[in-house]
Design a protein around this motif. Structure first.
Motif, PDB file in Angstrom:
ATOM      1  N   TYR A 126       0.798  -1.329  -0.090  1.00  0.00           N
ATOM      2  CA  TYR A 126       0.061  -0.248  -0.134  1.00  0.00           C
ATOM      3  C   TYR A 126       0.952   1.235   0.081  1.00  0.00           C
ATOM      4  O   TYR A 126       0.836   2.232  -0.718  1.00  0.00           O
ATOM      5  N   TRP A 127       1.923   1.293   1.088  1.00  0.00           N
ATOM      6  CA  TRP A 127       2.745   2.420   1.108  1.00  0.00           C
ATOM      7  C   TRP A 127       3.713   2.365   0.223  1.00  0.00           C
ATOM      8  O   TRP A 127       4.533   3.361   0.070  1.00  0.00           O
ATOM      9  N   LYS A 128       4.130   1.105  -0.369  1.00  0.00           N
ATOM     10  CA  LYS A 128       5.169   0.834  -1.099  1.00  0.00           C
ATOM     11  C   LYS A 128       6.543   1.126  -0.513  1.00  0.00           C
ATOM     12  O   LYS A 128       7.512   1.854  -1.383  1.00  0.00           O
ATOM     13  N   ARG A 129       6.600   1.019   0.681  1.00  0.00           N
ATOM     14  CA  ARG A 129       8.028   1.363   1.434  1.00  0.00           C
ATOM     15  C   ARG A 129       8.969   0.122   1.087  1.00  0.00           C
ATOM     16  O   ARG A 129      10.211   0.424   1.132  1.00  0.00           O
ATOM     17  N   ILE A 130       8.444  -0.918   0.815  1.00  0.00           N
ATOM     18  CA  ILE A 130       9.153  -2.105   0.519  1.00  0.00           C
ATOM     19  C   ILE A 130       8.944  -2.724  -0.753  1.00  0.00           C
ATOM     20  O   ILE A 130       7.789  -2.532  -0.760  1.00  0.00           O
ATOM     21  N   SER A 131       9.793  -2.758  -1.538  1.00  0.00           N
ATOM     22  CA  SER A 131       9.563  -3.250  -2.896  1.00  0.00           C
ATOM     23  C   SER A 131       9.600  -4.954  -3.038  1.00  0.00           C
ATOM     24  O   SER A 131      10.235  -5.563  -2.717  1.00  0.00           O
ATOM     25  N   ALA A 132       8.192  -5.315  -3.173  1.00  0.00           N
ATOM     26  CA  ALA A 132       8.022  -6.851  -3.685  1.00  0.00           C
ATOM     27  C   ALA A 132       8.643  -7.213  -4.635  1.00  0.00           C
ATOM     28  O   ALA A 132       9.284  -8.601  -4.233  1.00  0.00           O
ATOM     29  N   GLU A 133       8.837  -6.647  -5.671  1.00  0.00           N
ATOM     30  CA  GLU A 133       9.640  -7.150  -6.831  1.00  0.00           C
ATOM     31  C   GLU A 133      11.191  -7.325  -6.630  1.00  0.00           C
ATOM     32  O   GLU A 133      11.507  -8.079  -6.902  1.00  0.00           O
ATOM     33  N   ASP A 134      11.697  -6.415  -5.551  1.00  0.00           N
ATOM     34  CA  ASP A 134      13.095  -6.452  -5.325  1.00  0.00           C
ATOM     35  C   ASP A 134      13.407  -7.569  -4.396  1.00  0.00           C
ATOM     36  O   ASP A 134      14.350  -8.297  -4.626  1.00  0.00           O
ATOM     37  N   ILE A 135      12.386  -7.862  -3.554  1.00  0.00           N
ATOM     38  CA  ILE A 135      12.680  -9.012  -2.673  1.00  0.00           C
ATOM     39  C   ILE A 135      12.378 -10.187  -3.224  1.00  0.00           C
ATOM     40  O   ILE A 135      13.333 -11.138  -3.249  1.00  0.00           O
ATOM     41  N   ALA A 136      11.251 -10.136  -4.286  1.00  0.00           N
ATOM     42  CA  ALA A 136      11.446 -11.451  -5.095  1.00  0.00           C
ATOM     43  C   ALA A 136      12.422 -11.894  -5.935  1.00  0.00           C
ATOM     44  O   ALA A 136      13.087 -12.875  -6.108  1.00  0.00           O
ATOM     45  N   HIS A 137      13.175 -10.694  -6.518  1.00  0.00           N
ATOM     46  CA  HIS A 137      14.414 -10.958  -7.272  1.00  0.00           C
ATOM     47  C   HIS A 137      15.592 -11.267  -6.397  1.00  0.00           C
ATOM     48  O   HIS A 137      16.357 -12.271  -6.998  1.00  0.00           O
ATOM     49  N   ARG A 138      15.785 -10.404  -5.249  1.00  0.00           N
ATOM     50  CA  ARG A 138      16.820 -10.935  -4.401  1.00  0.00           C
ATOM     51  C   ARG A 138      16.922 -12.275  -3.935  1.00  0.00           C
ATOM     52  O   ARG A 138      17.796 -12.918  -3.813  1.00  0.00           O
ATOM     53  N   PHE A 139      15.470 -12.813  -3.579  1.00  0.00           N
ATOM     54  CA  PHE A 139      15.591 -13.981  -3.002  1.00  0.00           C
ATOM     55  C   PHE A 139      14.616 -15.060  -4.123  1.00  0.00           C
ATOM     56  O   PHE A 139      13.656 -15.608  -3.779  1.00  0.00           O
ATOM     57  N   ALA A 140      15.180 -14.709  -5.386  1.00  0.00           N
ATOM     58  CA  ALA A 140      14.488 -15.595  -6.667  1.00  0.00           C
ATOM     59  C   ALA A 140      14.540 -16.954  -6.138  1.00  0.00           C
ATOM     60  O   ALA A 140      13.327 -17.556  -6.509  1.00  0.00           O
ATOM     61  N   PRO A 141      15.271 -17.943  -5.690  1.00  0.00           N
ATOM     62  CA  PRO A 141      15.211 -19.282  -5.377  1.00  0.00           C
ATOM     63  C   PRO A 141      13.968 -19.493  -4.554  1.00  0.00           C
ATOM     64  O   PRO A 141      13.282 -20.482  -4.781  1.00  0.00           O
ATOM     65  N   VAL A 142      13.757 -18.726  -3.176  1.00  0.00           N
ATOM     66  CA  VAL A 142      13.032 -18.971  -2.462  1.00  0.00           C
ATOM     67  C   VAL A 142      11.630 -18.776  -3.003  1.00  0.00           C
ATOM     68  O   VAL A 142      10.627 -19.187  -2.546  1.00  0.00           O
ATOM     69  N   HIS A 143      11.335 -17.318  -3.872  1.00  0.00           N
ATOM     70  CA  HIS A 143      10.231 -17.187  -4.319  1.00  0.00           C
ATOM     71  C   HIS A 143       9.772 -18.212  -5.390  1.00  0.00           C
ATOM     72  O   HIS A 143       8.612 -18.311  -5.266  1.00  0.00           O
ATOM     73  N   ARG A 144      10.734 -18.547  -6.156  1.00  0.00           N
ATOM     74  CA  ARG A 144      10.336 -19.911  -7.220  1.00  0.00           C
ATOM     75  C   ARG A 144       9.759 -21.161  -6.282  1.00  0.00           C
ATOM     76  O   ARG A 144       8.798 -21.751  -6.600  1.00  0.00           O
ATOM     77  N   LEU A 145      10.315 -21.222  -5.127  1.00  0.00           N
ATOM     78  CA  LEU A 145       9.946 -22.292  -4.246  1.00  0.00           C
ATOM     79  C   LEU A 145       8.470 -22.167  -3.906  1.00  0.00           C
ATOM     80  O   LEU A 145       7.839 -23.005  -4.093  1.00  0.00           O
ATOM     81  N   LEU A 146       8.334 -20.974  -3.466  1.00  0.00           N
ATOM     82  CA  LEU A 146       6.907 -20.779  -2.717  1.00  0.00           C
ATOM     83  C   LEU A 146       5.888 -20.599  -4.120  1.00  0.00           C
ATOM     84  O   LEU A 146       4.737 -21.218  -3.813  1.00  0.00           O
ATOM     85  N   LEU A 147       6.336 -20.064  -5.109  1.00  0.00           N
ATOM     86  CA  LEU A 147       5.311 -19.824  -6.261  1.00  0.00           C
ATOM     87  C   LEU A 147       5.108 -21.250  -6.875  1.00  0.00           C
ATOM     88  O   LEU A 147       4.125 -21.502  -7.352  1.00  0.00           O
ATOM     89  N   ASN A 148       6.042 -22.197  -6.654  1.00  0.00           N
ATOM     90  CA  ASN A 148       5.653 -23.834  -7.278  1.00  0.00           C
ATOM     91  C   ASN A 148       5.321 -24.541  -6.148  1.00  0.00           C
ATOM     92  O   ASN A 148       5.637 -25.750  -6.200  1.00  0.00           O
ATOM     93  N   LYS A 149       4.759 -23.764  -4.950  1.00  0.00           N
ATOM     94  CA  LYS A 149       4.193 -24.789  -3.714  1.00  0.00           C
ATOM     95  C   LYS A 149       5.193 -25.837  -3.383  1.00  0.00           C
ATOM     96  O   LYS A 149       4.842 -26.688  -3.102  1.00  0.00           O
ATOM     97  N   TRP A 150       6.575 -25.301  -3.016  1.00  0.00           N
ATOM     98  CA  TRP A 150       7.371 -26.052  -2.565  1.00  0.00           C
ATOM     99  C   TRP A 150       7.740 -27.386  -3.373  1.00  0.00           C
ATOM    100  O   TRP A 150       8.464 -27.945  -2.975  1.00  0.00           O
ATOM    101  N   GLY A 151       7.379 -27.246  -4.871  1.00  0.00           N
ATOM    102  CA  GLY A 151       7.512 -28.471  -5.423  1.00  0.00           C
ATOM    103  C   GLY A 151       6.993 -29.462  -5.302  1.00  0.00           C
ATOM    104  O   GLY A 151       7.065 -30.683  -6.033  1.00  0.00           O
ATOM    105  N   PHE A 152       5.907 -29.601  -4.475  1.00  0.00           N
ATOM    106  CA  PHE A 152       4.973 -30.542  -4.082  1.00  0.00           C
ATOM    107  C   PHE A 152       4.248 -31.306  -5.334  1.00  0.00           C
ATOM    108  O   PHE A 152       4.202 -32.488  -5.546  1.00  0.00           O
ATOM    109  N   ASP A 153       3.716 -30.442  -6.146  1.00  0.00           N
ATOM    110  CA  ASP A 153       3.052 -30.814  -7.221  1.00  0.00           C
ATOM    111  C   ASP A 153       4.130 -31.778  -8.278  1.00  0.00           C
ATOM    112  O   ASP A 153       3.762 -32.559  -8.954  1.00  0.00           O
ATOM    113  N   ASP A 154       5.180 -31.077  -8.437  1.00  0.00           N
ATOM    114  CA  ASP A 154       6.295 -31.586  -9.348  1.00  0.00           C
ATOM    115  C   ASP A 154       6.756 -32.895  -8.806  1.00  0.00           C
ATOM    116  O   ASP A 154       6.824 -33.788  -9.455  1.00  0.00           O
ATOM    117  N   LEU A 155       6.764 -32.890  -7.499  1.00  0.00           N
ATOM    118  CA  LEU A 155       7.326 -34.206  -6.872  1.00  0.00           C
ATOM    119  C   LEU A 155       6.159 -35.156  -7.061  1.00  0.00           C
ATOM    120  O   LEU A 155       6.699 -36.489  -7.346  1.00  0.00           O
TER     121      LEU A 155
END
Length: 690
Positions: free
Chosen positions: A564-593
């Motif tokens: 809302y206030w945009k004091r923290i950049s969600a895109e920047d955090i997602a880019h900085r922690f890209a592996p973690v973001h991909r892991l969560l976006l892919n549901k911890w890989g459970f569907d792939d597993l």
């Protein structure tokens, strides 16, 4: 009101939805408006009767149970067992009466909401019929006083889930989701069946009271507390499937392919809560070891699903993982021994989570309408990144949705604050008594994550600016038949309906009505440390409340600072922690597993079976056929040449002899006399020579 009257009224509540199902399936299409008024009216009447039953049960006979049993199967002279009578029946205690009202409130409101949401659907009457069948199945679970009838309702609920998730079966994703839910639940149900059979082989009955009495007398399955623990964990497997607990949680997010009112009824408030209700109903069967397994499964489920919800963009997927997380909370509460808190959270969660799903349905319905007016068939109406600013166009939906969000986040003056606070206090008491400190740590962490992702959802959906200025004027509030259920559920998410004290659930009527049952297993924590645990729970209440408010406040603050206030950049955090973001976006890989291990393994196993069938089974069959043909050929030649040849030779010789002897059959007496005299002369000379 007598217990007999109460049980008969309960049976009326049970059978009315079944009657609605039958009427809708046979006559629904022939009725005005395809009978939606009939199905909705039946569910509303059943709700009113259930409220009368609950009031009478809690005021007239609060400590008693109304029971109606009838013999079903009589088996005589079983070897080594003797005669057995399987008795089925229904029972109404405080737990069942409260749960019956919860089921009927959600069912009736979903019926009303569906009139607006499902208008014009190609299978409109069938949809309402399936809602009635599901309600009947769920009430069968609630009112059963024995494991057999409970299991029958359990399986009926699974069938109804399959039918309702796959309501739009022409969509491949919907039909696949229905199949996935059905098969995944069968895994947990098989464990439930095994646990049920262990108790039956020990006590020769499915009756819960009889099993409890047998355990209290000192009889354990196969004389072992280890078997008792195993049986309890197997019963819990049923809850793992139905309540989408780790590792069988993968079916619930896909089930969002069904209509949104179905998500509210089945996958938020009732069916998925059946697993929690099962644990509460069979709680005295659980040993300390079984409860520890239950607690940790709840902890793992709550944490994993909460982290996944952070990265999801589909409004229903966020709520789906939120549901899994909250179910993990309930299971965790029961596992740590906070029995009343776990069930209390089931009741409160049913109201605000059903409201959240119906609220999302209101948003999706409005978005679909606006996109249709734009002739836009590509924009996803469920993606929160395509929304924003809907507060102005949908004020009723916004304010009710905000109330539900406050409740699930554990903000004071809401029902969610009361129930979550009690569970968190239970985890602190459990951690202090047993040393399992990871349980309260994860519980408070998940509380903070819940506040964060739910306010992220509110901000991206309702606040800020809409993503398409041209589409924004086309978004409108939904009809009253959809908004009134939202208002009712929002009111029911207020603390006053459950406790006069907004900061202490123990003073409320549910806490007094639902007391933790005495354990029947002497070595369990529930029996040995019952009083100590109660004292610890009361002692930790203040600390739990302060910590829960702190973590919820931090979660809400971070959500506003980010989205809302945009004091923290969600895109920047997602880019900085890209592996973690991909892991969560892919549901911890459970569907792939699961796709690789379970689905891929199943396909590989089926290919191996096909090879075995083609090469071994078919090879043996084909070899046998070839050998049979060869043997038949040889047998045919032998029959033609030898057998038929011998027969033909005898016939030929017989014919030849006939031709020869026919020459001697002249019919003249002189010839016969000549041959007779000649023969006698020949014989005379032969004998003379000899």
């Amino acid at each position: 009101m007598s217990s007999e009257t109460l049980i008969h009224l309960s049976l009326a509540v049970l059978l009315l939805p079944l009657a609605g199902f039958v009427l809708m399936m046979f006559f629904g299409r022939k009725l005005p408006r395809q009978g939606d008024w009939l199905a909705t009216g039946i569910s509303t009447v059943a709700l009113l009767i259930s409220l009368v039953v609950l009031y009478q049960k809690l005021t007239v006979m609060p400590g008693q149970e109304a029971v109606l049993n009838f013999p079903w199967i009589n088996m005589h002279n079983l070897p080594g067992i003797g005669p057995i009578t399987i008795v089925l029946g229904v029972g109404l205690d405080n737990l069942a009466a409260i749960m019956m009202v919860v089921v009927m409130i959600i069912s009736a409101l979903v019926h009303w909401f569906s009139i607006g949401y499902m208008e014009g659907d190609v299978r409109y009457s069938r949809y309402f019929g399936y809602l009635g069948l599901f309600t009947f199945s769920m009430l069968t679970i609630v009112l059963s006083n024995n494991l057999f009838l409970l299991y029958a309702g359990w399986e009926l609920v699974g069938i109804c889930s399959y039918l309702l998730i796959g309501h739009w079966y022409e969509k491949k994703s919907a039909s696949n989701a229905g199949i996935k839910a059905f098969i995944t639940n069968r895994i947990g149900d098989f464990g439930f069946l095994l646990g049920m059979l262990i108790f039956f082989t020990t006590f020769h009955t499915f009756g819960l009271k009889e099993i409890f009495a047998g355990l209290q007398s000192g009889t354990l399955p196969y004389g072992s507390e280890g078997w008792m623990t195993a049986a309890g964990v197997l019963i819990f497997c049923g809850a793992v499937g139905k309540s989408a607990q780790f590792p069988l949680h993968v079916w619930l997010p896909d089930a969002m392919e069904g209509p949104t009112p179905v998500s509210a009824l089945i996958h938020a408030a009732t069916m998925v809560a059946a697993g929690v209700y099962l644990i509460a109903r069979t709680f005295p069967l659980m040993t300390a070891e079984a409860l520890l397994v239950i607690a940790y499964i709840g902890v793992i489920t709550a944490f994993i699903s909460a982290t996944i919800a952070i990265a999801q963009n589909d409004i229903k997927k966020v709520l789906a993982y939120s549901t899994i997380s909250q179910l993990g909370y309930m299971v965790m509460g029961l596992g740590v021994g906070a029995y009343t808190a776990g069930f209390f959270h089931l009741v409160t969660h049913a109201m605000f989570k059903a409201g959240l799903f119906l609220g999302s349905g209101s948003v999706i319905h409005a978005m679909h309408h606006a996109l249709h007016e734009q002739h836009d068939h590509h924009t996803d109406a469920q993606d929160i990144r395509n929304m924003g600013g809907l507060r102005e166009r949908m004020p009723v939906t916004f304010w009710t949705f905000l109330m539900f969000t406050l409740a699930i986040s554990g903000v004071p003056l809401t029902s969610g604050f009361l129930s979550k606070d009690e569970i968190l206090a239970g985890t602190l008491a459990f951690g202090g008594m047993t040393g399992h400190v990871v349980v309260p740590i994860v519980a408070f962490l998940v509380a903070g994550l819940t506040a964060f992702y739910m306010f992220r959802l509110v901000i991206l959906t309702f606040l800020g600016k809409h993503q398409d200025a041209a589409r924004f004027p086309m978004v409108h509030e939904t009809r009253w038949v959809m908004t009134v259920p939202l208002i009712i559920l929002a009111v029911l998410s207020f603390f006053a309906f459950y406790s006069v004290n907004p900061f202490n659930a123990s003073s409320g009527w549910i806490a007094h009505a639902v007391q933790r049952p005495e354990s029947v297993v002497p070595a369990s924590l529930a029996a040995a440390d019952r009083e100590t645990f109660g004292e610890a729970l009361h002692h930790e209440h203040g600390l739990a409340m302060v910590l829960s408010l702190l973590v919820a406040g931090i979660g809400i603050l971070v959500a506003f600072a980010t989205y809302y206030w945009k004091r923290i950049s969600a895109e920047d955090i997602a880019h900085r922690f890209a592996p973690v973001h991909r892991l969560l976006l892919n549901k911890w890989g459970f569907d792939d597993l699961y796709n690789a291990a379970v689905i891929g393994g199943t396909i590989a196993f089926s290919r191996m079976l096909r090879w075995f069938d083609n090469m071994i089974i078919d090879g043996a069959v084909n070899g046998t056929g070839w050998l049979t043909r060869g043997t038949s050929f040889v047998s045919g030649k032998f029959d033609t040449i030898v057998v038929d040849g011998l027969v033909n030779l005898i016939a030929y010789l017989s014919g030849f002899a006939g031709l020869v002897f026919r020459k001697f059959q002249t019919g003249k007496v002189q010839t016969y006399i000549f041959f007779a005299v000649g023969s006698m002369l020949v014989l005379y000379f032969v004998f003379r020579m000899v």
